[in-house]
Structure formats: C-alpha cells, structure tokens
Design a protein around this motif. Sequence first.
Motif, PDB file in Angstrom:
ATOM      1  N   GLY A  78      13.020  44.439  21.424  1.00 58.07           N
ATOM      2  CA  GLY A  78      11.959  45.232  20.819  1.00 58.07           C
ATOM      3  C   GLY A  78      12.425  45.851  19.524  1.00 58.07           C
ATOM      4  O   GLY A  78      13.577  45.696  19.116  1.00 58.07           O
ATOM      5  N   GLN A  79      11.515  46.540  18.882  1.00 60.38           N
ATOM      6  CA  GLN A  79      11.827  47.211  17.630  1.00 60.38           C
ATOM      7  C   GLN A  79      11.042  48.510  17.571  1.00 60.38           C
ATOM      8  O   GLN A  79      10.038  48.683  18.264  1.00 60.38           O
ATOM      9  CB  GLN A  79      11.486  46.325  16.443  1.00 60.38           C
ATOM     10  CG  GLN A  79       9.987  46.093  16.282  1.00 60.38           C
ATOM     11  CD  GLN A  79       9.689  45.045  15.253  1.00 60.38           C
ATOM     12  OE1 GLN A  79      10.093  43.899  15.399  1.00 60.38           O
ATOM     13  NE2 GLN A  79       8.990  45.432  14.201  1.00 60.38           N
ATOM     14  N   HIS A 123      15.782  46.797  15.071  1.00 60.03           N
ATOM     15  CA  HIS A 123      15.500  45.646  15.928  1.00 60.03           C
ATOM     16  C   HIS A 123      16.646  45.548  16.932  1.00 60.03           C
ATOM     17  O   HIS A 123      17.801  45.401  16.518  1.00 60.03           O
ATOM     18  CB  HIS A 123      15.417  44.366  15.098  1.00 60.03           C
ATOM     19  CG  HIS A 123      14.310  44.390  14.095  1.00 60.03           C
ATOM     20  ND1 HIS A 123      13.143  43.695  14.272  1.00 60.03           N
ATOM     21  CD2 HIS A 123      14.186  45.049  12.907  1.00 60.03           C
ATOM     22  CE1 HIS A 123      12.349  43.916  13.239  1.00 60.03           C
ATOM     23  NE2 HIS A 123      12.959  44.745  12.403  1.00 60.03           N
ATOM     24  N   TYR A 124      16.322  45.638  18.204  1.00 62.34           N
ATOM     25  CA  TYR A 124      17.338  45.614  19.257  1.00 62.34           C
ATOM     26  C   TYR A 124      17.448  44.202  19.806  1.00 62.34           C
ATOM     27  O   TYR A 124      16.460  43.639  20.279  1.00 62.34           O
ATOM     28  CB  TYR A 124      16.963  46.597  20.369  1.00 62.34           C
ATOM     29  CG  TYR A 124      16.923  48.024  19.899  1.00 62.34           C
ATOM     30  CD1 TYR A 124      18.059  48.825  19.923  1.00 62.34           C
ATOM     31  CD2 TYR A 124      15.751  48.571  19.393  1.00 62.34           C
ATOM     32  CE1 TYR A 124      18.029  50.134  19.467  1.00 62.34           C
ATOM     33  CE2 TYR A 124      15.707  49.888  18.942  1.00 62.34           C
ATOM     34  CZ  TYR A 124      16.846  50.658  18.980  1.00 62.34           C
ATOM     35  OH  TYR A 124      16.803  51.954  18.536  1.00 62.34           O
ATOM     36  N   PRO A 177      12.861  49.755  26.218  1.00 64.86           N
ATOM     37  CA  PRO A 177      13.214  48.362  26.524  1.00 64.86           C
ATOM     38  C   PRO A 177      14.723  48.120  26.594  1.00 64.86           C
ATOM     39  O   PRO A 177      15.184  47.291  27.367  1.00 64.86           O
ATOM     40  CB  PRO A 177      12.576  47.573  25.381  1.00 64.86           C
ATOM     41  CG  PRO A 177      11.438  48.430  24.926  1.00 64.86           C
ATOM     42  CD  PRO A 177      11.939  49.841  25.081  1.00 64.86           C
ATOM     43  N   VAL A 178      15.497  48.854  25.799  1.00 64.35           N
ATOM     44  CA  VAL A 178      16.964  48.727  25.847  1.00 64.35           C
ATOM     45  C   VAL A 178      17.468  49.294  27.176  1.00 64.35           C
ATOM     46  O   VAL A 178      18.295  48.687  27.855  1.00 64.35           O
ATOM     47  CB  VAL A 178      17.633  49.423  24.648  1.00 64.35           C
ATOM     48  CG1 VAL A 178      19.149  49.472  24.815  1.00 64.35           C
ATOM     49  CG2 VAL A 178      17.256  48.724  23.351  1.00 64.35           C
ATOM     50  N   GLN A 179      16.958  50.451  27.565  1.00 63.58           N
ATOM     51  CA  GLN A 179      17.355  51.058  28.831  1.00 63.58           C
ATOM     52  C   GLN A 179      17.011  50.130  30.001  1.00 63.58           C
ATOM     53  O   GLN A 179      17.824  49.940  30.903  1.00 63.58           O
ATOM     54  CB  GLN A 179      16.675  52.415  29.027  1.00 63.58           C
ATOM     55  CG  GLN A 179      17.133  53.133  30.287  1.00 63.58           C
ATOM     56  CD  GLN A 179      18.594  53.537  30.230  1.00 63.58           C
ATOM     57  OE1 GLN A 179      18.979  54.299  29.350  1.00 63.58           O
ATOM     58  NE2 GLN A 179      19.408  53.057  31.154  1.00 63.58           N
ATOM     59  N   THR A 211      19.171  46.568  34.318  1.00 63.07           N
ATOM     60  CA  THR A 211      19.315  45.293  35.028  1.00 63.07           C
ATOM     61  C   THR A 211      20.674  44.666  34.782  1.00 63.07           C
ATOM     62  O   THR A 211      21.388  44.303  35.711  1.00 63.07           O
ATOM     63  CB  THR A 211      18.208  44.310  34.567  1.00 63.07           C
ATOM     64  OG1 THR A 211      16.945  44.890  34.845  1.00 63.07           O
ATOM     65  CG2 THR A 211      18.333  42.975  35.274  1.00 63.07           C
ATOM     66  N   ALA A 212      21.067  44.542  33.509  1.00 60.62           N
ATOM     67  CA  ALA A 212      22.300  43.817  33.152  1.00 60.62           C
ATOM     68  C   ALA A 212      23.570  44.486  33.648  1.00 60.62           C
ATOM     69  O   ALA A 212      24.534  43.805  33.981  1.00 60.62           O
ATOM     70  CB  ALA A 212      22.361  43.641  31.636  1.00 60.62           C
TER      71      ALA A 212
END
Length: 142
Positions: free
Chosen positions: A78-79, A90-91, A131-133, A138-139
């Motif tokens: 996302g951005q 931009h991530y 979205p990064v969190q 998950t990762a």
Amino acid sequence: MAFRKGITVPIDAQRAVAAAIVVQDRHVLLVRRRIAEGVLSWQFPAGKIEPDETAGEAAVRETREETGLLVAPIRALGQRIHPMTGREVHYIACRALGGEALVASVEELAELAWVRHGEIPQYVPYGLFGPVQQHLDTALQR
C-alpha cells in the motif's frame, strides 16, 4: 503510472519514497538514521523513488545501498502520505536473497536491527501503517 514485475503504483518522483519491509527468520529489518526525520527514529530501509524506476526497484536499491542486503520485491502493501513526514510512501514487502545486513551507508544510518514481532512497539511506538502491520502480523508469526 509505472508497470514492472507485478508492482504497479503511481509515482510522484519529486516526493515519493519506497520502504522495504524485509522479513527473514521471523524478524523484520529496521534502520535508525543518523539524522532523524521529525519524531521518526527507527524505520524501514527507504529512499526516494528515482524517475526511471518502480517503487519495487527503489526498495531493492535503497535496501542494498543502506544495508548491503540483496532483496527482491514480493508485493506492494500500500501507499500513503506519511502523517509525520508528509511524504508519499510506498510500502513493498521484500524477501532477502543474500548478503548480510549491516550499516553499509554510514553517512545515512547509525544502526540497524532485526526485530521480532513483539518488539516492534519498542522501536516504533507510534504504530505502523495498517497494511504493513497486517503483513507483519502474518509474516512474523509463521
């Protein structure tokens, strides 16, 4: 709009930066810049997107320049306009391909750390972009 290798994002070359979200062995790579950007202390490897590259390419290049680590983009997360810097970010989720993470750019970085999921708030107390969190939730739990 830039199209390449599955990562398609509009780019404002004057202001946009790409941030690499690098996960390896249930840790995420964070860097601390020599010169803080406002209240930001620890952040993801990141830098300006050049006019001739995609956000994914910029994330790969900046990670290599700053940390010496070779990564590959997996997908755009996302951005947004960063609330603390006002810059378009931009991530990009990335996977490590080789090399060893170290402070390769001593002019830019003071240190780096591989951080476990539960340690993230100690480094980034103001929280991460949703979205990064979600990606890290998950990762880093695998």
